[in-house]
Design an enzyme around this catalytic site. Sequence first.
Site, PDB file in Angstrom:
ATOM      1  N   LYS A   3     -12.385  17.640  31.718  1.00 53.45           N
ATOM      2  CA  LYS A   3     -12.458  18.994  31.167  1.00 53.45           C
ATOM      3  C   LYS A   3     -13.597  19.810  31.794  1.00 53.45           C
ATOM      4  O   LYS A   3     -14.495  19.255  32.435  1.00 53.45           O
ATOM      5  CB  LYS A   3     -12.620  18.895  29.646  1.00 53.45           C
ATOM      6  CG  LYS A   3     -11.386  18.295  28.934  1.00 53.45           C
ATOM      7  CD  LYS A   3     -11.576  18.292  27.425  1.00 53.45           C
ATOM      8  CE  LYS A   3     -10.335  17.758  26.702  1.00 53.45           C
ATOM      9  NZ  LYS A   3     -10.503  17.768  25.230  1.00 53.45           N
ATOM     10  N   TYR A  10      -1.340  22.669  25.194  1.00 57.26           N
ATOM     11  CA  TYR A  10      -1.855  22.324  23.859  1.00 57.26           C
ATOM     12  C   TYR A  10      -1.007  22.910  22.730  1.00 57.26           C
ATOM     13  O   TYR A  10      -1.495  23.038  21.597  1.00 57.26           O
ATOM     14  CB  TYR A  10      -3.313  22.763  23.724  1.00 57.26           C
ATOM     15  CG  TYR A  10      -4.310  21.766  24.297  1.00 57.26           C
ATOM     16  CD1 TYR A  10      -4.412  20.474  23.779  1.00 57.26           C
ATOM     17  CD2 TYR A  10      -5.163  22.119  25.338  1.00 57.26           C
ATOM     18  CE1 TYR A  10      -5.317  19.562  24.286  1.00 57.26           C
ATOM     19  CE2 TYR A  10      -6.091  21.200  25.851  1.00 57.26           C
ATOM     20  CZ  TYR A  10      -6.164  19.924  25.318  1.00 57.26           C
ATOM     21  OH  TYR A  10      -7.072  19.024  25.816  1.00 57.26           O
ATOM     22  N   HIS A  25      -9.446  14.603  28.426  1.00 56.23           N
ATOM     23  CA  HIS A  25      -8.196  14.514  27.658  1.00 56.23           C
ATOM     24  C   HIS A  25      -7.476  13.243  28.096  1.00 56.23           C
ATOM     25  O   HIS A  25      -7.524  12.881  29.277  1.00 56.23           O
ATOM     26  CB  HIS A  25      -7.285  15.717  27.960  1.00 56.23           C
ATOM     27  CG  HIS A  25      -5.865  15.503  27.483  1.00 56.23           C
ATOM     28  ND1 HIS A  25      -5.483  15.763  26.193  1.00 56.23           N
ATOM     29  CD2 HIS A  25      -4.769  14.987  28.111  1.00 56.23           C
ATOM     30  CE1 HIS A  25      -4.191  15.446  26.055  1.00 56.23           C
ATOM     31  NE2 HIS A  25      -3.742  14.967  27.210  1.00 56.23           N
ATOM     32  N   ASN A  78     -15.516  17.764  24.966  1.00 58.04           N
ATOM     33  CA  ASN A  78     -15.652  16.307  24.911  1.00 58.04           C
ATOM     34  C   ASN A  78     -15.172  15.626  26.198  1.00 58.04           C
ATOM     35  O   ASN A  78     -14.747  14.483  26.200  1.00 58.04           O
ATOM     36  CB  ASN A  78     -14.953  15.756  23.660  1.00 58.04           C
ATOM     37  CG  ASN A  78     -13.472  16.101  23.628  1.00 58.04           C
ATOM     38  OD1 ASN A  78     -12.942  16.670  24.581  1.00 58.04           O
ATOM     39  ND2 ASN A  78     -12.806  15.743  22.543  1.00 58.04           N
ATOM     40  N   GLU A 133       3.468  14.945  29.764  1.00 62.54           N
ATOM     41  CA  GLU A 133       2.257  15.592  30.299  1.00 62.54           C
ATOM     42  C   GLU A 133       2.138  15.384  31.806  1.00 62.54           C
ATOM     43  O   GLU A 133       1.661  16.266  32.525  1.00 62.54           O
ATOM     44  CB  GLU A 133       1.018  15.048  29.572  1.00 62.54           C
ATOM     45  CG  GLU A 133       0.949  15.505  28.108  1.00 62.54           C
ATOM     46  CD  GLU A 133      -0.236  14.931  27.339  1.00 62.54           C
ATOM     47  OE1 GLU A 133      -0.364  15.272  26.146  1.00 62.54           O
ATOM     48  OE2 GLU A 133      -1.031  14.155  27.917  1.00 62.54           O
TER      49      GLU A 133
HETATM   50  P1  ADP Z   1      -7.934  13.989  21.453  1.00 57.23           P
HETATM   51  O1  ADP Z   1      -8.336  14.827  22.665  1.00 57.23           O
HETATM   52  O2  ADP Z   1      -8.936  12.910  21.145  1.00 57.23           O
HETATM   53  O3  ADP Z   1      -6.516  13.465  21.555  1.00 57.23           O
HETATM   54  P2  ADP Z   1      -6.901  15.979  19.593  1.00 57.23           P
HETATM   55  O4  ADP Z   1      -5.596  15.827  20.298  1.00 57.23           O
HETATM   56  O5  ADP Z   1      -6.920  15.849  18.110  1.00 57.23           O
HETATM   57  O6  ADP Z   1      -8.003  14.967  20.176  1.00 57.23           O
HETATM   58  O7  ADP Z   1      -7.511  17.400  19.921  1.00 57.23           O
HETATM   59  C1  ADP Z   1      -7.363  17.984  21.202  1.00 57.23           C
HETATM   60  C2  ADP Z   1      -8.691  18.586  21.612  1.00 57.23           C
HETATM   61  O8  ADP Z   1      -9.001  19.672  20.732  1.00 57.23           O
HETATM   62  C3  ADP Z   1      -9.902  17.657  21.500  1.00 57.23           C
HETATM   63  O9  ADP Z   1     -10.034  16.775  22.589  1.00 57.23           O
HETATM   64  C4  ADP Z   1     -11.030  18.642  21.428  1.00 57.23           C
HETATM   65  O10 ADP Z   1     -11.339  19.205  22.697  1.00 57.23           O
HETATM   66  C5  ADP Z   1     -10.417  19.734  20.545  1.00 57.23           C
HETATM   67  N1  ADP Z   1     -10.696  19.503  19.119  1.00 57.23           N
HETATM   68  C6  ADP Z   1     -10.145  18.567  18.309  1.00 57.23           C
HETATM   69  N2  ADP Z   1     -10.637  18.629  17.057  1.00 57.23           N
HETATM   70  C7  ADP Z   1     -11.509  19.669  17.059  1.00 57.23           C
HETATM   71  C8  ADP Z   1     -12.356  20.268  16.069  1.00 57.23           C
HETATM   72  N3  ADP Z   1     -12.382  19.801  14.814  1.00 57.23           N
HETATM   73  N4  ADP Z   1     -13.138  21.314  16.446  1.00 57.23           N
HETATM   74  C9  ADP Z   1     -13.105  21.794  17.707  1.00 57.23           C
HETATM   75  N5  ADP Z   1     -12.343  21.282  18.698  1.00 57.23           N
HETATM   76  C10 ADP Z   1     -11.557  20.233  18.389  1.00 57.23           C
HETATM   77 MG    MG Z   2      -4.742  14.544  21.694  1.00 56.11          MG
END
Ligand code: ADP
Ligand code: MG
Length: 139
Positions: free
Chosen positions: A11, A51, A117, A114, A128
């Site tokens: 990212k 997304y 992905h 974070n 994807e």
């Molecule tokens: P992951 O990437 O671990 O699969 P998710 O699919 O739930 O997590 O969420 C997609 C992305 O959205 C996350 O990687 C993060 O960048 C963002 N995200 C998820 N939850 C939150 C939150 N509570 N606040 C802000 N950003 C979030």
């Molecule tokens: Mg996810």
Amino acid sequence: MPIEKTLSIIKPDATKRNLTGLINAKFEKSGLKIIAQKRLQLTRSMAEKFYEVHKDRPFYNDLIDFMISGPVVVQVLQGENAVKLNRIIMGATNPEEAEEGTIRNEFAESIEANSVHGSDSLENANAEITFFFANIELI
Ligand code: ADP
Ligand code: MG
């Protein structure tokens, strides 16, 4: 165990801090092969489409802004149990909950920024991968 392919995205928070190589080293040390990789600037419409499953979540608009705030590196990782293994190497979504040694524990800036992905199921991985790559690009 089955050989699988999964989609990974490094990212913008990580590309900005020049962490592509350190993150790739973690994949390779864990036995995942990077069989395709390219650096892209996502457009808003690409990020929104990618997304789309999260479009009703409160963080959706901020997430899209973040994902287009700089370049990303999209990549296909291949190996035994690649989908689950990559999720383990990444660590939990919230870096405060991510286990020691995981990418998000070491590099993530926040629950949003974070660093990586990773596909969450084999079915989503296939969709994807097709979103970003043609079959002839998977080597
Ligand atoms: P992951 O990437 O671990 O699969 P998710 O699919 O739930 O997590 O969420 C997609 C992305 O959205 C996350 O990687 C993060 O960048 C963002 N995200 C998820 N939850 C939150 C939150 N509570 N606040 C802000 N950003 C979030
Ligand atoms: Mg996810």
